[in-house]
Design a protein around this motif. Structure first.
Motif, PDB file in Angstrom:
ATOM      1  N   ARG A  89       0.836  -1.205   0.000  1.00 34.01           N
ATOM      2  CA  ARG A  89       0.000   0.000   0.000  1.00 34.01           C
ATOM      3  C   ARG A  89       0.869   1.252   0.000  1.00 34.01           C
ATOM      4  NH1 ARG A  89      -1.816   3.649   3.638  1.00 34.01           N
ATOM      5  NH2 ARG A  89      -4.006   4.364   3.553  1.00 34.01           N
ATOM      6  N   LYS A  90       1.911   1.252   0.824  1.00 33.56           N
ATOM      7  CA  LYS A  90       2.819   2.399   0.878  1.00 33.56           C
ATOM      8  C   LYS A  90       3.505   2.616  -0.469  1.00 33.56           C
ATOM      9  CE  LYS A  90       7.020   4.032   3.251  1.00 33.56           C
ATOM     10  NZ  LYS A  90       8.015   3.722   4.317  1.00 33.56           N
ATOM     11  N   TYR A  91       3.960   1.534  -1.081  1.00 29.44           N
ATOM     12  CA  TYR A  91       4.620   1.633  -2.390  1.00 29.44           C
ATOM     13  C   TYR A  91       3.676   2.273  -3.412  1.00 29.44           C
ATOM     14  CZ  TYR A  91       6.535   0.208  -6.891  1.00 29.44           C
ATOM     15  OH  TYR A  91       7.010   0.213  -8.183  1.00 29.44           O
ATOM     16  N   CYS A  92       2.438   1.837  -3.426  1.00 30.17           N
ATOM     17  CA  CYS A  92       1.477   2.384  -4.388  1.00 30.17           C
ATOM     18  C   CYS A  92       1.196   3.855  -4.115  1.00 30.17           C
ATOM     19  CB  CYS A  92       0.188   1.573  -4.348  1.00 30.17           C
ATOM     20  SG  CYS A  92       0.366  -0.101  -4.998  1.00 30.17           S
ATOM     21  N   ARG A  93       1.098   4.222  -2.856  1.00 33.49           N
ATOM     22  CA  ARG A  93       0.849   5.623  -2.517  1.00 33.49           C
ATOM     23  C   ARG A  93       2.006   6.509  -2.942  1.00 33.49           C
ATOM     24  NH1 ARG A  93       2.338   8.291   1.980  1.00 33.49           N
ATOM     25  NH2 ARG A  93       2.786   6.335   3.086  1.00 33.49           N
ATOM     26  N   LEU A  94       3.233   6.066  -2.684  1.00 31.29           N
ATOM     27  CA  LEU A  94       4.404   6.881  -3.009  1.00 31.29           C
ATOM     28  C   LEU A  94       4.686   6.928  -4.506  1.00 31.29           C
ATOM     29  CD1 LEU A  94       6.873   5.854  -0.145  1.00 31.29           C
ATOM     30  CD2 LEU A  94       5.430   7.896  -0.309  1.00 31.29           C
ATOM     31  N   ASN A  95       4.228   5.904  -5.232  1.00 23.12           N
ATOM     32  CA  ASN A  95       4.520   5.834  -6.659  1.00 23.12           C
ATOM     33  C   ASN A  95       3.291   6.064  -7.533  1.00 23.12           C
ATOM     34  OD1 ASN A  95       7.513   4.742  -7.000  1.00 23.12           O
ATOM     35  ND2 ASN A  95       6.600   3.682  -5.236  1.00 23.12           N
ATOM     36  N   ASN A  96       2.218   6.532  -6.907  1.00 23.20           N
ATOM     37  CA  ASN A  96       0.995   6.877  -7.641  1.00 23.20           C
ATOM     38  C   ASN A  96       0.502   5.706  -8.487  1.00 23.20           C
ATOM     39  OD1 ASN A  96      -1.107   8.619  -8.307  1.00 23.20           O
ATOM     40  ND2 ASN A  96      -0.061   9.341 -10.163  1.00 23.20           N
ATOM     41  N   ARG A  97       0.484   4.521  -7.888  1.00 22.11           N
ATOM     42  CA  ARG A  97      -0.007   3.333  -8.577  1.00 22.11           C
ATOM     43  C   ARG A  97      -1.276   2.840  -7.893  1.00 22.11           C
ATOM     44  NH1 ARG A  97       4.014  -0.561 -11.588  1.00 22.11           N
ATOM     45  NH2 ARG A  97       1.911  -1.113 -12.236  1.00 22.11           N
ATOM     46  N   ARG A  98      -2.162   2.288  -8.690  1.00 23.09           N
ATOM     47  CA  ARG A  98      -3.405   1.772  -8.144  1.00 23.09           C
ATOM     48  C   ARG A  98      -3.267   0.274  -7.862  1.00 23.09           C
ATOM     49  NH1 ARG A  98      -8.508   3.266 -11.364  1.00 23.09           N
ATOM     50  NH2 ARG A  98      -9.463   3.257  -9.303  1.00 23.09           N
ATOM     51  N   PHE A  99      -4.114  -0.197  -6.963  1.00 25.50           N
ATOM     52  CA  PHE A  99      -4.113  -1.614  -6.635  1.00 25.50           C
ATOM     53  C   PHE A  99      -5.511  -2.011  -6.200  1.00 25.50           C
ATOM     54  CE2 PHE A  99      -3.507   0.564  -2.645  1.00 25.50           C
ATOM     55  CZ  PHE A  99      -4.135  -0.227  -1.679  1.00 25.50           C
ATOM     56  N   THR A 100      -5.765  -3.315  -6.196  1.00 26.06           N
ATOM     57  CA  THR A 100      -6.989  -3.842  -5.608  1.00 26.06           C
ATOM     58  C   THR A 100      -6.617  -4.587  -4.328  1.00 26.06           C
ATOM     59  OG1 THR A 100      -6.822  -5.837  -6.979  1.00 26.06           O
ATOM     60  CG2 THR A 100      -8.202  -4.043  -7.803  1.00 26.06           C
ATOM     61  N   SER A 101      -7.588  -4.745  -3.447  1.00 26.71           N
ATOM     62  CA  SER A 101      -7.330  -5.429  -2.177  1.00 26.71           C
ATOM     63  C   SER A 101      -8.425  -6.452  -1.909  1.00 26.71           C
ATOM     64  CB  SER A 101      -7.251  -4.413  -1.028  1.00 26.71           C
ATOM     65  OG  SER A 101      -8.522  -3.794  -0.825  1.00 26.71           O
ATOM     66  N   SER A 102      -8.190  -7.293  -0.912  1.00 33.55           N
ATOM     67  CA  SER A 102      -9.189  -8.257  -0.445  1.00 33.55           C
ATOM     68  C   SER A 102      -9.436  -8.065   1.039  1.00 33.55           C
ATOM     69  CB  SER A 102      -8.705  -9.695  -0.665  1.00 33.55           C
ATOM     70  OG  SER A 102      -8.704 -10.038  -2.021  1.00 33.55           O
TER      71      SER A 102
END
Length: 353
Positions: A89-102
């Motif tokens: 989650r931190k990586y996506c926030r810092l790199n402006n990337r989206r992700f899905t979660s469960s």
């Protein structure tokens, strides 16, 4: 499509999350997708407090960041809210990337059991974790309602299936020496599974528990009349299902319960409380019973027919579940949405025969 799935649960753990990961990776690979798992065994580890058999990644961010940068996936899915999940989650926030979660377990409820922390505070932990996801995948309609009620949005459905080629009725003599009926539990021997509620019941027959966990030693001493058979996998597990008369699922914190489907596929009805998971799987079908009095549920389930259980289990397909997962990835990538959508559409309509 290159898909990366990050999970804090992996081998040597034996649980539903690990099984879902194994099967989903296999199904996705069969469709031609490249699937990369990032799991705790790739990092320095530390035992989970109160549950030392579970190992968690220790300070994983730097290595995980390097892995994700090198992999550069088309879609990133985060399965769990542990150290690896938070690092992703931190990586996506810092790199402006989206992700899905469960959201795969009622974490606030059983974490409160173990730690004494308020459920409301733990709900906020969940909300904070999932608030950056493009959407959060849950297993049932009931879980969708629950997620929305505590503030996790948006949520989508990712159903579950059962491996019908593996879990099927076979001759079994494994429990022939035990008084009948055989009431079987399969899963972790852990506080969140509410096992004393089952073990304290005064019922004819034999209670058999298959699994391992932190409460194994204490419960086996408290309930010496029960049979604690240890963990079982492969054919041994199938024989255990097929040797039972009823599957008992006393947990009130699980969100699905793959073992219930596995038991039904072997022709064994399910008895449980009327909570998320069992009530979604059983529904109105004559394949089990849910009741606030677990003894009543067991007695009713014992009247169900094996053929009905098997037929009901066949309505839960891992192919359909995988299609759910792929479709849910459509909204993942802000960098290359067209490519993801084209690949997903193609995959969903692939002939799997």
């Amino acid at each position: 499509m290159k898909i990366v799935i990050v999970s804090d649960a992996w081998h040597p753990q034996i649980n539903g999350v690990v099984r879902v990961l194994e099967i989903t990776r296999r199904e996705l690979s069969a469709l031609g997708h490249e699937v990369c798992l990032i799991t705790p065994d790739q990092f320095k580890q530390v035992p989970l407090p109160t549950y030392p058999d579970i190992k968690l990644a220790l300070f994983p961010y730097r290595k995980l960041s390097k892995l994700l940068t090198e992999l550069n996936p088309d879609a990133l899915h985060v399965m769990t809210e542990g150290p690896l999940g938070w690092a992703a989650r931190k990586y996506c926030r810092l790199n402006n990337r989206r992700f899905t979660s469960s959201w795969l377990s009622k974490f606030p409820e059983y974490a409160a059991m173990r730690t004494g922390l308020p459920v409301g505070w733990l709900n906020n932990y969940l909300i904070t974790f999932h608030d950056q996801a493009a959407h959060t995948m849950v297993t049932t309609d009931t879980m969708m309602e629950t997620a929305r009620s505590i503030g996790i949005r948006p949520v989508v459905r990712w159903q579950r299936g059962v491996e019908l080629s593996r879990f099927r009725p076979i001759p079994s003599t494994v429990f022939d020496h035990l008084p009948k009926p055989v009431m079987l539990y399969v899963g972790r021997i852990a506080p969140e599974k509410n096992l004393p509620a089952f073990l304290k019941l005064d019922l004819p027959g034999t209670k058999v528990l298959v699994g391992d966990g932190p409460e194994l030693a204490s419960l086996s001493k408290r309930f010496p009349d029960a049979v604690f058979a240890g963990p079982k996998t492969g054919d041994d597990l199938i024989e255990a299902y097929c040797g039972a008369n009823v599957m008992v699922f006393p947990s009130k914190t699980d969100t699905f319960g793959l073992v219930n489907l596995e038991a039904m596929a072997c022709g064994v009805p399910v008895a449980a409380y009327p909570v998320t998971g069992p009530k979604d799987i059983i529904g109105d079908a004559p394949v089990g019973a849910t009741h606030e009095n677990l003894a009543v549920a067991i007695q009713r389930a014992l009247t169900m027919k094996s053929k009905d259980c098997i037929a009901h289990a066949k309505t839960f397909s891992w192919e359909r579940a995988t299609d759910d997962f792929i479709n849910n990835l459509v909204s993942f990538s802000a960098e290359r949405p067209r490519r993801v959508k084209e690949v997903v559409t193609s995959s969903v309509h692939t002939d799997r025969t």
